[in-house]
Design a protein around this motif. Structure first.
Motif, PDB file in Angstrom:
ATOM      1  N   ILE A   1     -52.689 -90.294  -3.176  1.00 19.89           N
ATOM      2  CA  ILE A   1     -52.111 -88.680  -2.677  1.00 19.89           C
ATOM      3  C   ILE A   1     -52.937 -87.913  -4.132  1.00 19.89           C
TER       4      ILE A   1
ATOM      5  N   ILE B   1     -54.494 -83.707   1.611  1.00 17.78           N
ATOM      6  CA  ILE B   1     -53.321 -84.315   1.085  1.00 17.78           C
ATOM      7  C   ILE B   1     -53.784 -85.599   0.057  1.00 17.78           C
TER       8      ILE B   1
ATOM      9  N   ALA C   1     -46.136 -87.987   1.229  1.00 16.97           N
ATOM     10  CA  ALA C   1     -46.000 -88.178  -0.463  1.00 16.97           C
ATOM     11  C   ALA C   1     -44.671 -88.789  -0.707  1.00 16.97           C
TER      12      ALA C   1
END
Length: 590
Positions: free
Chosen positions: A546, A395, A573
């Motif tokens: 991210i 991620i 996110a």
């Protein structure tokens, strides 16, 4: 600064000024509605001081009687005045006399000293930020960050704390800010800032046999429940259908029935959850049937709060949750549903009792019984969250993830934590290992959950009380041998035995099930939709952390096949994106 706390105190506001101090307060009126206004100032032969106070002192009646015998007079019926008067009588040692959940600051005018005190378990939050000539302080970071003297910056160390789920004592994530540690007094004078511990979780011999231990736990629970039901406003029980909340509901129902009152209870549920529930490794059964068994037995005035996926995924709700926490903590729909539950309850009650922390006190989580978790090489809950942690590597921006070295941070944090644990003379290796696990839960894990509960509830003006955090119960059960905590071969044996008479058989036999999470695929679809606006803006600050390519791929996954890892990443996110939008923090990676 005071206005940022309006959600915590919707009933009144006040400020107080002296030559070297300014205090601000927002009030949620619970005890003595007309008489407990703050900031509260007092002057007597014992001294002169002013105070801002958050929380409840459950033994304030006994303390007021003691202070009256010592010659003090009272103008109100509030616990606030008792605490302030107690400070004039006993100084900082007043903290040791209080039974409750509290965070307060006192400006001692005669000694020109600020005194900040937090409850033993850290139920109520309190933060401070040293400046060139003093400190800024507040119940939440947002109050401090509102002042231009406080920089909105987060370093690599702050990011590590935010993403590691270890809750380092005193760490506030924001650079330059400190959290007043539980059981601690912080004083600020012209000489600087000083921290002093007035309570720690100590290792002591346990003198009682099994029957005596069960009886004493029940005695404590009866007293705690009675104290925490005291309020001058409507109160209720949070009922999940698990052992912890069911015990409190049963005890409260019995006590209130003696006064001709009925318990009001609330539970959270999701649209279609009971009909379409699919068991997994964490949750083997839906809560609904067990909730209703308890409500029927205790004859509560019960209401299910049923939430839809659209509500859970609503960006405005997510933003409100992040604003409440001041950080993107990443528990996804479990954070949103908790806030929405509290928001609905607040329409009916101002005080709610919760079963939070019983798992930490009595040993209820599955990983207490997991061989991997018991090895003692890291925090035991990491055995459950390890897959989640490993998924974070994909991620995050790869360079950032390497810099973070979350594994190293967790190992260092674990070493610091276990170094504080005292071993009882003659304690077996197994009992000592289980003591370590209990200690880590009571000094690290529970603080994450208590903070979450407090922020989500106070964002709606609801006070949530946590009876299982009474320090007398915590101390007693902590020092009870693990063999006694599990004498019937199950988790939380002491609690189940102590309250067996108020439980339906279905709940007494139920296997531990954590706070619920929606299984509706429509929720993940909505997450994908919400994340597309960030994907469309590669220059957004979110992508300092991210990985843009990962997020772009996650929003295009087949909607009915979004993996748990992708769902977790999407929630992370979205939380981070909204946090950047609202707080505009400076991220210091150097």
């Amino acid at each position: 600064m005071t206005e940022t706390m309006a959600c915590r105190g919707p009933d009144a506001a006040g400020t107080w000024f002296d030559t070297h101090a300014a205090l601000g307060h927002r009030r949620l009126a619970i005890i003595d509605l007309p008489g407990g206004s703050q900031p509260m100032a007092t002057e007597s032969d014992a001294g002169k001081a002013a105070m801002v106070y958050s929380g409840e002192t459950y033994n304030f009646s006994e303390l007021r009687d003691e202070l009256r015998r010592r010659g003090h007079r009272f103008n109100t019926d509030s616990d606030t005045e008792v605490v302030l008067t107690g400070y004039l009588e006993w100084g900082e040692a007043v903290a040791e006399k209080l039974n409750g959940m509290f965070a307060f600051a006192i400006w001692d005018t005669e000694r020109q000293k600020l005194v900040m005190i937090r409850d033993r378990m850290g139920i109520k939050p309190l933060y401070y930020y040293p400046t060139a000539d003093g400190v800024l302080f507040g119940s939440e970071p947002k109050a401090i960050l509102e002042n231009p003297l406080a920089e909105r910056a987060v370093t690599l160390d702050g990011l590590r704390e935010m993403f590691s789920f270890v809750k380092t004592p005193g760490h506030a994530v924001w650079e330059g800010m400190r959290e007043v540690e539980p059981g601690t007094v912080v004083t600020v004078t012209t000489s600087g800032v000083k921290e002093t511990r007035y309570w720690t979780l100590e290792t002591k011999p346990h003198p009682d046999d099994q029957d005596s231990s069960v009886a004493h736990v029940r005695e404590l629970l009866d007293d705690i429940t009675e104290r925490q039901l005291v309020a001058d406003v409507p109160r209720c029980l949070l009922l999940s259908g698990g052992l912890d909340s069911s015990v409190l509901t049963g005890l409260a129902a019995d006590q209130l029935a003696q006064h001709g009152e009925t318990v009001r209870s609330f539970a959270v549920d999701f649209a279609g959850q009971s009909d379409n529930f699919i068991p997994d490794d964490l949750r083997g059964t839906p809560d609904g049937p067990f909730v209703h068994d308890v409500a029927d037995l205790a004859r509560t005035d019960h209401q299910d709060i049923v939430l839809s996926s659209a509500e859970l995924a609503d960006p405005e709700v997510r933003a409100t949750v992040i604003r409440a926490r001041d950080l993107p903590m990443g528990l996804g729909d479990m954070d949103s549903s908790l806030y929405l539950l509290f928001r609905e309850i607040r329409k009916h009650s101002t005080v709610a009792l919760s079963g939070e922390s019983a798992d930490e006190v009595f040993g209820g989580y599955k990983w207490f019984f997991n061989d991997e978790a018991r090895k003692g090489e890291t925090f035991p809950w990491m055995a459950q969250f390890s897959s989640m942690e490993s998924g974070m590597a994909s991620i995050f921006n790869s360079r950032l993830f390497e810099q973070l070295d979350l594994g190293g941070y967790v190992r260092n944090s674990y070493s610091d934590a276990v170094a504080q644990i005292e071993r009882l003379d003659g304690e077996s290796e197994h009992e000592y290992q289980m003591r370590k696990i209990c200690y880590l839960h009571l000094t690290r894990f529970v603080r994450v959950l208590l903070d979450r509960k407090d922020r989500a509830s106070m964002a709606t003006g609801l006070e949530v009380r946590v009876p299982f955090c009474d320090h007398r119960l915590v101390e007693y059960v902590y020092n009870t041998p693990w063999s006694m905590k599990t004498f019937d071969g199950r988790e939380k044996s002491l609690l189940r035995a102590a309250a067996a008479d108020v439980l339906p058989k279905s709940v007494a036999d139920r296997v531990k099930s954590p706070y619920p999470s929606t299984q509706d695929p429509a929720y993940a679809v909505q997450l994908q939709e919400n994340a597309r606006r960030y994907v469309a803006d590669p220059s957004h600050q979110l992508f300092e952390l991210i990985d843009h390519d990962w997020l772009a791929g996650a929003v295009t996954e087949q909607s009915d096949k979004v993996s748990q890892g992708s769902r977790f990443g999407l929630e992370r996110a979205l939380d981070l994106g909204l946090w950047f939008d609202m707080y505009k923090p400076t991220i210091k990676l150097g």
